[in-house]
Structure formats: C-alpha cells, structure tokens
Write a protein that holds these residues in place. Structure first.
Motif, mmCIF file in Angstrom:
data_model
loop_
_atom_site.group_PDB
_atom_site.id
_atom_site.type_symbol
_atom_site.label_atom_id
_atom_site.label_comp_id
_atom_site.label_asym_id
_atom_site.label_seq_id
_atom_site.Cartn_x
_atom_site.Cartn_y
_atom_site.Cartn_z
ATOM 1 N N PRO A 114 -17.087 -2.273 -13.810
ATOM 2 C CA PRO A 114 -17.769 -1.186 -13.093
ATOM 3 C C PRO A 114 -17.065 -0.808 -11.794
ATOM 4 C CG PRO A 114 -19.034 -3.222 -12.920
ATOM 5 C CD PRO A 114 -17.951 -3.467 -13.933
ATOM 6 N N PHE A 115 -16.428 -1.774 -11.148
ATOM 7 C CA PHE A 115 -15.678 -1.475 -9.929
ATOM 8 C C PHE A 115 -14.582 -0.458 -10.229
ATOM 9 C CE2 PHE A 115 -12.119 -1.984 -7.097
ATOM 10 C CZ PHE A 115 -12.693 -2.092 -5.841
ATOM 11 N N CYS A 116 -13.777 -0.734 -11.242
ATOM 12 C CA CYS A 116 -12.650 0.150 -11.557
ATOM 13 C C CYS A 116 -13.121 1.492 -12.095
ATOM 14 C CB CYS A 116 -11.722 -0.532 -12.561
ATOM 15 S SG CYS A 116 -10.764 -1.884 -11.832
ATOM 16 N N ASP A 117 -14.180 1.503 -12.895
ATOM 17 C CA ASP A 117 -14.710 2.777 -13.392
ATOM 18 C C ASP A 117 -15.081 3.694 -12.229
ATOM 19 O OD1 ASP A 117 -14.396 1.984 -16.007
ATOM 20 O OD2 ASP A 117 -16.501 1.453 -16.316
ATOM 21 N N SER A 118 -15.756 3.147 -11.228
ATOM 22 C CA SER A 118 -16.178 3.923 -10.070
ATOM 23 C C SER A 118 -14.982 4.334 -9.215
ATOM 24 C CB SER A 118 -17.164 3.117 -9.229
ATOM 25 O OG SER A 118 -17.534 3.807 -8.058
ATOM 26 N N PHE A 119 -14.052 3.409 -9.019
ATOM 27 C CA PHE A 119 -12.863 3.682 -8.207
ATOM 28 C C PHE A 119 -12.073 4.852 -8.785
ATOM 29 C CE2 PHE A 119 -8.423 3.190 -7.121
ATOM 30 C CZ PHE A 119 -8.441 2.851 -5.777
ATOM 31 N N PHE A 120 -11.796 4.798 -10.072
ATOM 32 C CA PHE A 120 -10.975 5.847 -10.681
ATOM 33 C C PHE A 120 -11.739 7.154 -10.844
ATOM 34 C CE2 PHE A 120 -8.422 2.139 -12.043
ATOM 35 C CZ PHE A 120 -7.197 2.552 -11.536
ATOM 36 N N GLU A 121 -13.037 7.084 -10.986
ATOM 37 C CA GLU A 121 -13.822 8.317 -11.041
ATOM 38 C C GLU A 121 -13.679 9.103 -9.744
ATOM 39 O OE1 GLU A 121 -18.443 9.865 -11.787
ATOM 40 O OE2 GLU A 121 -18.014 7.718 -11.634
ATOM 41 N N LEU A 122 -13.803 8.410 -8.613
ATOM 42 C CA LEU A 122 -13.666 9.085 -7.318
ATOM 43 C C LEU A 122 -12.224 9.502 -7.072
ATOM 44 C CD1 LEU A 122 -15.243 9.958 -4.799
ATOM 45 C CD2 LEU A 122 -14.636 7.762 -3.754
ATOM 46 N N ALA A 123 -11.271 8.632 -7.407
ATOM 47 C CA ALA A 123 -9.863 8.965 -7.216
ATOM 48 C C ALA A 123 -9.478 10.199 -8.023
ATOM 49 C CB ALA A 123 -8.980 7.779 -7.599
ATOM 50 N N ASN A 124 -9.912 10.246 -9.266
ATOM 51 C CA ASN A 124 -9.573 11.390 -10.115
ATOM 52 C C ASN A 124 -10.238 12.669 -9.613
ATOM 53 O OD1 ASN A 124 -7.973 9.867 -11.847
ATOM 54 N ND2 ASN A 124 -9.658 9.382 -13.221
ATOM 55 N N TYR A 125 -11.439 12.552 -9.087
ATOM 56 C CA TYR A 125 -12.142 13.725 -8.568
ATOM 57 C C TYR A 125 -11.339 14.388 -7.452
ATOM 58 C CZ TYR A 125 -15.785 16.622 -6.478
ATOM 59 O OH TYR A 125 -16.492 17.687 -5.973
ATOM 60 N N PHE A 126 -10.714 13.575 -6.608
ATOM 61 C CA PHE A 126 -9.946 14.115 -5.485
ATOM 62 C C PHE A 126 -8.454 14.218 -5.784
ATOM 63 C CE2 PHE A 126 -13.798 12.831 -3.172
ATOM 64 C CZ PHE A 126 -14.006 13.973 -2.421
ATOM 65 N N GLY A 127 -8.052 13.968 -7.024
ATOM 66 C CA GLY A 127 -6.652 14.113 -7.395
ATOM 67 C C GLY A 127 -5.744 13.065 -6.802
ATOM 68 N N ILE A 128 -6.260 11.862 -6.599
ATOM 69 C CA ILE A 128 -5.498 10.781 -5.971
ATOM 70 C C ILE A 128 -4.987 9.823 -7.041
ATOM 71 C CG2 ILE A 128 -5.628 8.828 -4.384
ATOM 72 C CD1 ILE A 128 -7.898 10.302 -2.950
ATOM 73 N N GLN A 129 -3.701 9.501 -6.996
ATOM 74 C CA GLN A 129 -3.128 8.552 -7.953
ATOM 75 C C GLN A 129 -2.920 7.191 -7.297
ATOM 76 O OE1 GLN A 129 0.364 9.829 -10.128
ATOM 77 N NE2 GLN A 129 0.848 7.744 -10.777
ATOM 78 N N LEU A 130 -3.341 6.147 -7.990
ATOM 79 C CA LEU A 130 -3.068 4.780 -7.558
ATOM 80 C C LEU A 130 -1.610 4.475 -7.874
ATOM 81 C CD1 LEU A 130 -4.213 2.059 -6.494
ATOM 82 C CD2 LEU A 130 -4.723 1.490 -8.879
ATOM 83 N N ILE A 131 -0.817 4.146 -6.853
ATOM 84 C CA ILE A 131 0.625 4.003 -7.036
ATOM 85 C C ILE A 131 1.120 2.580 -6.810
ATOM 86 C CG2 ILE A 131 1.163 6.414 -6.536
ATOM 87 C CD1 ILE A 131 1.920 5.550 -3.684
ATOM 88 N N GLY A 132 0.244 1.646 -6.493
ATOM 89 C CA GLY A 132 0.678 0.270 -6.302
ATOM 90 C C GLY A 132 -0.412 -0.565 -5.681
ATOM 91 N N GLY A 133 -0.154 -1.856 -5.583
ATOM 92 C CA GLY A 133 -1.164 -2.721 -4.996
ATOM 93 C C GLY A 133 -0.822 -4.176 -5.111
#
Length: 336
Positions: A114-133
C-alpha cells in the motif's frame, strides 16, 4: 528501468528481498523523456530544459516524530511525497524527478504494497519519475529529494515582499493540527469530524498549479509547514518587512470550528498549524486584481488575510482591534 542502490552490509539483503524491490519499485512508471539514465550506474542522469534552473528540496520523515509507526502506510507515503512537492510549489517550479531513501526494520510486503501504491499514484499524478534511491535496515524513516525546474528570473522566493503588498493563503488552515490532536489523543475520536481531520493531516494537496499561476504576479511565497505565523515570519525576515494580519479573514473549515467548539480556537489553530502544505504568498497592489482570475483553474480557495508593513511591525487584529495572542509554530523537537 529503475534500480535502487541497496546497502548490502547494513540490511544483509538476500535474493528474495531483491525480488521485493523489483516487484514494488521497478517498472511502475512510464519514463520521462528528460531522464537519460535511471538505472545501472552510480547516478541518474537527467536533462534540464534550456533556460531553466533546477529546484531541489529534501525532506526526512521519521516514525515517532512525523507519523506513528502503526499509521496507514498509504497515508505515510502520500505525506512524505506531498511535503516535498509542496516545496516545489512554493517556488513555482514544475516537478520532474524524485529519489528516495527508505530505512525500515524489515521488508514487509503488507506494509510496502500500500505504501508504494500510494507513492506512485501521487508521483504519477504530478508527472514525477522515481530515478533512484536506497534502502537500509534501521528505525523506520523516509528521506526524499524531489527536483523540478523553474525560470530563475521568475522563481518565487522568500525575499521579495515589499511594504504595501497583500498577504494571501491558499486552502483552509488549521485542519492538520486538529488531525494531529486526534492521532495523539484517541479520546478525541468522539468529537465531530475527527476522522476527516485525521485524514487532512496526512493527505495534503500540494499547490503546484497555484504556484505556477503566481509566477510573475506574486512577490514572495512559502509553503506552510511550520505554521502560518512561523512561516510568514521567515518571509518577513528575508524581505526585511513587517505584517498586519486580520484573523477574521483566516480561512477555517466548518469542520474545524465544530471540532474546536469555537471560531476563536479554530482561528488560533489556523495561525499555528504545521504541515498544512498550503501556500502563503504576497502580491503587489498592481497585481491584486489579477489573482482571482490567475488562480481560478487551480481548484483551491484563496484568501487575502493581511498586508505587508514596515520592518519590525507585526500585528494581529480582529475587525481592526489588536489581538494579543501568544503564538508558536510547529517544532518537531518540542512535541510532547
């Protein structure tokens, strides 16, 4: 494809746990055209549009300070990313990329999913790509660095307020503080709107569209993370000015008034509530008539709550009569 850079020694990861990282973090997003490399090397490579500057913000959220360990992981993810995006909004920047370091006691799919589902939902809404970590073993905490771009000649800053400028805020204020009260004191769950206020604490909406609409109109801006008065004072200090606020113009929700039991208490919360992630901004007189039209498409309420005055002047009033309230903003290191 995204690769997380894993700390082998501290986390002592085994092959099955690598599969979890692949499952929850890899292949969750369509790649942005300005991401040149986001996997397989020591750094990600991104391309900044011509004429733009990078806007970069980093925030850390720690269990027990920013959220309870048993809090809804979907809400934690939203809060962590929204807090960073809000910093970009305060500069009028366009969000683009995020890197993310997660420290946790153990890999737990029931928490991570659920953490990742929520994280990527918000990131995708604002057009933000996760590029590392990075992931490592330890007490639960999250550190995010979000990056975007903005025209440096138009970027909203804290040092541009001038005497005579009007002070505005977006949204409604105070709900987040009331929601935190509910989180820390379960007896308050019987009060009106306690559930909605708790959600308000975690599920803020970053005001990206509002920030972008203010480019060329606002003289200064800041997001409200430590409380309206505390954050406004940052602007006043950087700009070398003072302020007058009219508390009857503070935007407070009906649910907050009913929860607090009086409008005075709701107004007090509106002045001191932290982690609201609304914008406070100043507008010169010549641009005041344009604000309503410029922000009409942003989906948020805007309120004029005061005016910039000369340096060292700070006053609260109620219908023009001075109000003497002792106010203190949100401070993570002074919470009970």
């Amino acid at each position: 494809m995204l690769t997380f850079f894993i700390s082998h020694v501290t986390l002592n990861i085994m092959f099955g746990e690598f599969n979890l990282i692949d499952k929850y973090f890899v292949g969750r997003q369509s790649p942005r055209k300005d991401v040149l490399l986001a996997a397989g090397d020591d750094c990600a490579l991104v391309k900044v549009p011509n004429g733009m500057s990078l806007a970069i913000s980093t925030d850390t959220l720690v269990a027990g300070t920013h959220f309870l360990e048993d809090a809804n992981p979907a809400w934690i993810a939203h809060k962590a990313l929204a807090a960073n995006i809000s910093d970009l909004a305060a500069m009028g920047a366009t969000p683009a990329w995020v890197s993310f370091a997660l420290t946790f006691p153990e890999l737990d799919e029931s928490w991570l999913a659920p953490f990742c589902d929520s994280f990527f939902e918000l990131a995708n809404y604002f057009g933000i790509q996760l590029i590392g970590g990075d992931t490592t073993k330890g007490p639960l905490s999250l550190t995010l660095t979000v990056q975007g771009f903005v025209d440096p000649a138009k970027a909203l800053r804290r040092d541009g307020a001038q005497v005579g400028d009007w002070i505005y805020v977006t949204g409604e204020l105070g709900d987040s503080k009331a929601g935190l009260d509910v989180i820390l004191n379960t007896e308050l769950r019987n009060k009106p709107f306690s559930e909605q206020l708790e959600k308000s604490h975690y599920l803020a909406t970053p005001r990206i569209l509002a920030g972008q609409a203010l480019l060329g109109l606002a003289s200064s801006a800041i997001d409200i993370s430590d409380g309206l008065v505390a954050d406004l004072r940052h602007v006043l200090k950087r700009s070398g000015v003072g302020a007058h606020l009219e508390i009857t113009q503070l935007p407070v929700s009906n649910q907050l008034i009913q929860f607090m039991g009086s409008i005075d208490k709701a107004q007090h919360y509106a002045l001191t509530s932290g982690e609201e992630y609304e914008l406070c901004f100043t507008v010169p007189e010549q641009h005041k008539g344009m604000i309503d039209i410029a922000l009409a498409h942003c989906g948020c309420k805007i309120s004029c709550i005061g005016q910039i005055r000369h340096k060292d002047f700070f006053e609260l009033s109620n219908k023009g009569k001075p109000v003497d309230w002792a106010l203190q903003g949100f401070d993570h290191f002074k919470q009970d």
